[in-house]
Design an enzyme around this catalytic site. Structure first.
Site, PDB file in Angstrom:
ATOM      1  N   GLU A 110       0.816  -1.222   0.000  1.00 30.56           N
ATOM      2  CA  GLU A 110       0.000   0.000   0.000  1.00 30.56           C
ATOM      3  C   GLU A 110       0.844   1.264   0.000  1.00 30.56           C
ATOM      4  O   GLU A 110       0.510   2.250  -0.657  1.00 30.56           O
ATOM      5  CB  GLU A 110      -0.948   0.005   1.205  1.00 30.56           C
ATOM      6  CG  GLU A 110      -2.181  -0.877   1.032  1.00 30.56           C
ATOM      7  CD  GLU A 110      -1.881  -2.359   1.097  1.00 30.56           C
ATOM      8  OE1 GLU A 110      -0.780  -2.728   1.556  1.00 30.56           O
ATOM      9  OE2 GLU A 110      -2.736  -3.162   0.680  1.00 30.56           O
ATOM     10  N   GLN A 166      -7.610  -1.922  -1.554  1.00 31.54           N
ATOM     11  CA  GLN A 166      -8.701  -2.905  -1.608  1.00 31.54           C
ATOM     12  C   GLN A 166      -9.789  -2.701  -0.560  1.00 31.54           C
ATOM     13  O   GLN A 166     -10.968  -2.939  -0.822  1.00 31.54           O
ATOM     14  CB  GLN A 166      -8.122  -4.317  -1.486  1.00 31.54           C
ATOM     15  CG  GLN A 166      -7.315  -4.723  -2.699  1.00 31.54           C
ATOM     16  CD  GLN A 166      -6.876  -6.168  -2.645  1.00 31.54           C
ATOM     17  OE1 GLN A 166      -6.755  -6.742  -1.563  1.00 31.54           O
ATOM     18  NE2 GLN A 166      -6.625  -6.756  -3.790  1.00 31.54           N
ATOM     19  N   PHE A 167      -9.378  -2.341   0.627  1.00 29.49           N
ATOM     20  CA  PHE A 167     -10.312  -1.988   1.696  1.00 29.49           C
ATOM     21  C   PHE A 167      -9.719  -0.777   2.407  1.00 29.49           C
ATOM     22  O   PHE A 167      -8.497  -0.713   2.577  1.00 29.49           O
ATOM     23  CB  PHE A 167     -10.448  -3.128   2.716  1.00 29.49           C
ATOM     24  CG  PHE A 167     -11.303  -4.281   2.255  1.00 29.49           C
ATOM     25  CD1 PHE A 167     -12.592  -4.455   2.736  1.00 29.49           C
ATOM     26  CD2 PHE A 167     -10.803  -5.212   1.357  1.00 29.49           C
ATOM     27  CE1 PHE A 167     -13.372  -5.520   2.320  1.00 29.49           C
ATOM     28  CE2 PHE A 167     -11.578  -6.289   0.936  1.00 29.49           C
ATOM     29  CZ  PHE A 167     -12.869  -6.445   1.424  1.00 29.49           C
ATOM     30  N   ALA A 168     -10.580   0.135   2.864  1.00 33.29           N
ATOM     31  CA  ALA A 168     -10.062   1.321   3.555  1.00 33.29           C
ATOM     32  C   ALA A 168      -9.203   0.919   4.749  1.00 33.29           C
ATOM     33  O   ALA A 168      -8.271   1.620   5.124  1.00 33.29           O
ATOM     34  CB  ALA A 168     -11.215   2.207   4.017  1.00 33.29           C
ATOM     35  N   ASP A 169      -9.496  -0.233   5.305  1.00 34.92           N
ATOM     36  CA  ASP A 169      -8.743  -0.733   6.465  1.00 34.92           C
ATOM     37  C   ASP A 169      -7.274  -1.006   6.133  1.00 34.92           C
ATOM     38  O   ASP A 169      -6.457  -1.129   7.038  1.00 34.92           O
ATOM     39  CB  ASP A 169      -9.369  -2.037   6.964  1.00 34.92           C
ATOM     40  CG  ASP A 169     -10.874  -1.962   7.066  1.00 34.92           C
ATOM     41  OD1 ASP A 169     -11.385  -2.049   8.172  1.00 34.92           O
ATOM     42  OD2 ASP A 169     -11.546  -1.786   6.020  1.00 34.92           O
ATOM     43  N   ILE A 179      -5.421   0.963   4.323  1.00 37.08           N
ATOM     44  CA  ILE A 179      -4.788   2.203   3.879  1.00 37.08           C
ATOM     45  C   ILE A 179      -3.654   2.594   4.824  1.00 37.08           C
ATOM     46  O   ILE A 179      -2.745   3.325   4.444  1.00 37.08           O
ATOM     47  CB  ILE A 179      -5.848   3.328   3.764  1.00 37.08           C
ATOM     48  CG1 ILE A 179      -5.470   4.317   2.666  1.00 37.08           C
ATOM     49  CG2 ILE A 179      -6.077   4.041   5.087  1.00 37.08           C
ATOM     50  CD1 ILE A 179      -6.626   5.199   2.203  1.00 37.08           C
ATOM     51  N   PRO A 181      -0.889   1.140   6.057  1.00 39.12           N
ATOM     52  CA  PRO A 181       0.513   1.036   5.643  1.00 39.12           C
ATOM     53  C   PRO A 181       0.908   2.161   4.669  1.00 39.12           C
ATOM     54  O   PRO A 181       2.086   2.489   4.561  1.00 39.12           O
ATOM     55  CB  PRO A 181       0.587  -0.338   4.955  1.00 39.12           C
ATOM     56  CG  PRO A 181      -0.530  -1.114   5.551  1.00 39.12           C
ATOM     57  CD  PRO A 181      -1.622  -0.105   5.805  1.00 39.12           C
ATOM     58  N   HIS A 229     -12.056  -5.180   7.927  1.00 38.52           N
ATOM     59  CA  HIS A 229     -12.655  -5.076   6.590  1.00 38.52           C
ATOM     60  C   HIS A 229     -13.937  -4.257   6.659  1.00 38.52           C
ATOM     61  O   HIS A 229     -14.869  -4.486   5.909  1.00 38.52           O
ATOM     62  CB  HIS A 229     -12.958  -6.466   6.012  1.00 38.52           C
ATOM     63  CG  HIS A 229     -11.742  -7.265   5.639  1.00 38.52           C
ATOM     64  ND1 HIS A 229     -10.955  -7.892   6.556  1.00 38.52           N
ATOM     65  CD2 HIS A 229     -11.172  -7.518   4.429  1.00 38.52           C
ATOM     66  CE1 HIS A 229      -9.952  -8.518   5.948  1.00 38.52           C
ATOM     67  NE2 HIS A 229     -10.057  -8.300   4.653  1.00 38.52           N
TER      68      HIS A 229
HETATM   69  C1  TPP Z   1      -2.240  -4.487   4.136  1.00 36.12           C
HETATM   70  C2  TPP Z   1      -3.145  -5.366   3.352  1.00 36.12           C
HETATM   71  N1  TPP Z   1      -3.253  -5.187   2.026  1.00 36.12           N
HETATM   72  C3  TPP Z   1      -4.071  -5.955   1.288  1.00 36.12           C
HETATM   73  C4  TPP Z   1      -4.811  -6.933   1.873  1.00 36.12           C
HETATM   74  C5  TPP Z   1      -5.755  -7.768   1.031  1.00 36.12           C
HETATM   75  N2  TPP Z   1      -5.228  -9.090   0.845  1.00 36.12           N
HETATM   76  C6  TPP Z   1      -5.492 -10.050   1.735  1.00 36.12           C
HETATM   77  S1  TPP Z   1      -4.703 -11.419   1.392  1.00 36.12           S
HETATM   78  C7  TPP Z   1      -4.000 -10.796   0.020  1.00 36.12           C
HETATM   79  C8  TPP Z   1      -3.083 -11.638  -0.779  1.00 36.12           C
HETATM   80  C9  TPP Z   1      -2.008 -12.198   0.072  1.00 36.12           C
HETATM   81  O1  TPP Z   1      -1.314 -13.149  -0.623  1.00 36.12           O
HETATM   82  P1  TPP Z   1      -0.192 -14.009   0.059  1.00 36.12           P
HETATM   83  O2  TPP Z   1       0.630 -13.144   0.946  1.00 36.12           O
HETATM   84  O3  TPP Z   1       0.511 -14.727  -1.003  1.00 36.12           O
HETATM   85  O4  TPP Z   1      -0.982 -15.000   1.022  1.00 36.12           O
HETATM   86  P2  TPP Z   1      -2.033 -16.139   0.642  1.00 36.12           P
HETATM   87  O5  TPP Z   1      -3.380 -15.525   0.682  1.00 36.12           O
HETATM   88  O6  TPP Z   1      -1.680 -16.675  -0.680  1.00 36.12           O
HETATM   89  O7  TPP Z   1      -1.919 -17.143   1.734  1.00 36.12           O
HETATM   90  C10 TPP Z   1      -4.394  -9.495  -0.164  1.00 36.12           C
HETATM   91  C11 TPP Z   1      -3.991  -8.650  -1.278  1.00 36.12           C
HETATM   92  C12 TPP Z   1      -4.697  -7.081   3.276  1.00 36.12           C
HETATM   93  N3  TPP Z   1      -5.396  -8.000   3.941  1.00 36.12           N
HETATM   94  N4  TPP Z   1      -3.861  -6.299   3.983  1.00 36.12           N
END
Ligand code: TPP
Ligand code: MG
Lengths: 326, 324
Positions: free
Chosen positions: B60, B82-85, B87, B89, B129
């Protein structure tokens, strides 16, 4: 390094543990589809050998951190299926008293500090518990799991940097299941081999396939031992694959059926089962284990359904320490 | 005119802005091939290519920071969080860099950046979320904050935000992403920033809301109308810069103010609105201004329906204010 020969009893125990996670999550998925579980549900199906192998390499006293994909490690660590299922149902009897849901399990008794929904949010914290172990002269290791996608966020770098500098007793386990949500690794990382990252933090790096629980246990044990004996942190990339979508709402259309089918050939539970048969374990014995697990999971669903919903007073009363808390 | 929901209208707004200006690009996690977690950017990569609809790593701070850099010399990036939560970082980049760049360069540089992000409860997402962090950004001088409630406004406000020369945080009410449909012009148009809209005229109580809670305020107003209480409902649309005139003149007419928002009460935007109204219409007030908000707790996993200031909580507050 060849695959180590498994001990039959170890493998039986690990098979049971993996199967328990598998059945738990399949049942969770069914209840999610029925609307009994709300919010998000990220399944660990396909990756079970990592949690189970890792737990076998740890002691009860060791600290465990995981992402939102946390049912596997919680159950492997010994969380009762009832407490886990009740949490998914948002019940007061759940492991987080219904306050956390699927992504936010924790278990004080088993030193499982939680599942984290904020990617990268837990990594520096894990460096913190590792620091505390050193400070207090305890030989407790911290293990911190995360996905390959998470290696791109700042929190990863900062935690690795501190752990490397202070030679903390920690093992970073990157579960590389090839996708971060819908985006494959090659679109988010210039490196193919992520274990190279360890060098940048003066850590030992390791990398191996994660479908053979015996191998996972052995390699994790080396890293855990390194941490416990003060020889510093390790960064491990475990190559794996999730058989389901990122979460229940993801139909995973970004990958091909062939790719999925190929990967399913390396289903860690099937691999363990075949190994056990080779080792002379009776098929009926394995079927009995499966049946016992089915009963446990069924009971867990019943328990979850019949439990009281999360309590309002917990929701309102746990923001700050109460007077008298310490 | 086609009917669109919020997701489609925002998509149409992005598409329009990208068609009319090559300097507009979109970046974020999964925005390209997948079309975004909520499918808001679906089809954009097909039309504009992978170098204008960019799948970024999970980062982020990078998504926001690099977009600030792009914006310094003429580009108009639209970052998706993706979610305001998630933001936070990238919070430092927004608060320390995007918000202050114009000021510290005495106006020489500007950051025409838009950060789009779905906010709020309603999908049982729990602590991380569901949050509504608008007040943090309103509090930060140099940022503009927009929060549409319906598809028409969303498209027009988004295009205006992209054309705007200052950084704009664009909060999208995910609870009603697909729930509201209305006619939305295919071609680009703008809804000006900082104009609130009276969505229901009334004489006795002014009720201010935005985003997803607008619908709750509205249905509360309809409900109390049956008891003879006539509520004026104002949709802020842009939270900052604030259309304070519309609110103040409404309160001068009604003498009563109820503010509704999902975020926790303490230091929420409702507090600022109450203060402004009290300063500017003190002698017109017939009742203490009232806030119906989320609780002062993290966003709960299992008590969402209680936590959210839904109509069932707004109705008694409006009645009490009206009868004070
Ligand atoms: C700071 C943050 N940014 C984005 C997300 C949304 N998000 C959740 S899981 C994910 C993908 C993570 O992938 P990976 O680290 O490879 O883990 P996996 O789900 O494959 O176990 C994303 C983009 C989040 N939860 N937290
Ligand atoms: Mg992954």
């Amino acid at each position: 390094m060849g695959t180590p020969l498994p001990d039959k009893d170890d493998l039986l125990r690990q098979y049971r543990s993996m199967m328990r996670i598998r059945r738990f999550e399949e049942e969770a998925a069914r209840n999610y589809a029925k609307g009994k579980i709300g919010g998000f549900l990220h399944l660990y199906i396909g990756q079970e050998a990592i949690a189970v192998g890792a737990v076998d390499a740890l002691r009860d006293q060791d600290y465990v951190f995981q992402t939102y994909r946390d049912h596997g490690i919680a159950l492997a660590r010994g969380m009762p299926a009832k407490a886990a299922m009740a949490e998914l149902f948002g019940k007061d009897t759940g492991c987080s008293r219904g306050m956390g849901g699927s992504m936010h399990f924790f278990d004080v008794e088993r030193n499982f500090l939680g599942g984290w929904a904020i990617v990268g949010g837990h990594m520096a914290l894990a460096a913190g518990t590792a620091f505390k172990s050193v400070y207090n002269g305890e030989d407790r290791v911290t293990i911190c799991f995360f996905g390959e996608g998470s290696t791109n966020i700042g929190g990863f770098h900062e935690a690795m940097s501190l752990a490397g500098l202070w030679k903390l007793p920690i093992v970073f386990v990157c579960e590389n299941n090839q996708y971060a949500m819908g985006t494959p690794l090659e679109r988010t990382s210039a490196l193919k081999d992520l274990s190279i990252k360890a060098k940048g933090y003066a850590m030992v790096g390791d990398r191996f396939e994660g479908h053979d629980v015996t191998l996972v246990r052995e390699r994790l044990a080396e890293a855990v031992d390194r941490a416990r004996t003060g020889a510093g942190p390790t960064f491990i990339e475990v190559l794996t694959y999730r058989f389901r979508g990122h979460s229940m709402s993801d139909p995973a259309k970004y990958r091909s059926r062939t790719e999925l089918e190929q990967r399913k050939q390396l289903d860690p539970i099937q691999v363990a089962r075949e190994r056990l048969l080779e080792l002379g374990v009776e098929e009926t014995k394995l079927d009995d284990i499966d049946l016992e697990i089915d009963e446990e999971i069924e009971a867990a669903v019943k328990f979850a359904e019949e439990s009281e919903p999360a309590l309002r007073e917990v929701m309102l009363g746990t923001v700050y320490a109460e007077e008298g808390d310490s | 005119m086609p009917e669109m929901n919020l997701v489609q209208a925002i998509n149409s707004g992005l598409r329009g802005a990208m068609r009319e200006n090559d300097d507009v690009l979109v970046l974020g996690e999964d925005v390209g091939r997948l079309g975004g977690v909520f499918r808001v950017t679906q089809g954009l990569q097909e039309e504009f290519g992978a170098d204008r609809v960019i799948d970024t790593p999970l980062s982020e701070s990078g998504i926001i920071g690099t977009a600030i850099g792009m914006a310094l010399h003429g580009m108009r990036p639209v970052s998706e969080i993706q979610f305001a939560d998630f933001i936070y970082p990238g919070f430092d980049q927004l608060v320390s860099e995007a918000a202050k760049y114009r000021y510290r360069t005495a106006g020489e540089f500007q950051v025409p950046l838009v950060v789009r992000t779905p906010y709020g409860g309603g999908i049982r997402g729990g602590q991380y979320h569901s949050q509504s962090p608008e007040a943090l950004f309103i509090h930060t001088s140099g940022l503009k904050v927009v929060c549409p409630s319906n598809p028409y406004d969303a498209k027009g406000l988004l295009i205006e935000a992209i054309r705007d020369d200052d950084p704009v945080i664009f909060f999208e009410p995910k609870r009603v992403y697909r729930a509201v449909k209305m006619e939305v012009p295919e071609e680009p148009y703008v809804v000006p920033l900082s104009e609130a809209k009276i969505v229901r005229a009334g004489e006795q109580v002014t009720c201010v809301a935005w985003g997803a809670m607008l619908y709750e305020a509205f249905s509360a107003a309809e409900e109390v109308a049956k008891q003879g209480i006539d509520v004026e409902v104002i949709d802020l649309r842009t939270l900052w810069p604030l259309d304070v005139e519309t609110i103040v003149s409404s309160v001068k007419k009604t003498g009563r103010l109820v503010v509704v928002h999902e975020a926790p009460q303490t230091c929420g935007f409702g507090g600022e609105l109450v203060a402004l109204v009290t300063e500017r219409a003190f002698l017109y007030l017939e009742a203490p201004p009232c806030r119906v908000t989320g609780w002062d707790t993290p966003f709960p996993q299992t008590h969402e329906q209680e936590y959210l200031p839904l109509a069932h909580r707004i109705i008694p507050a409006v009645i009490e204010t009206a009868r004070y």
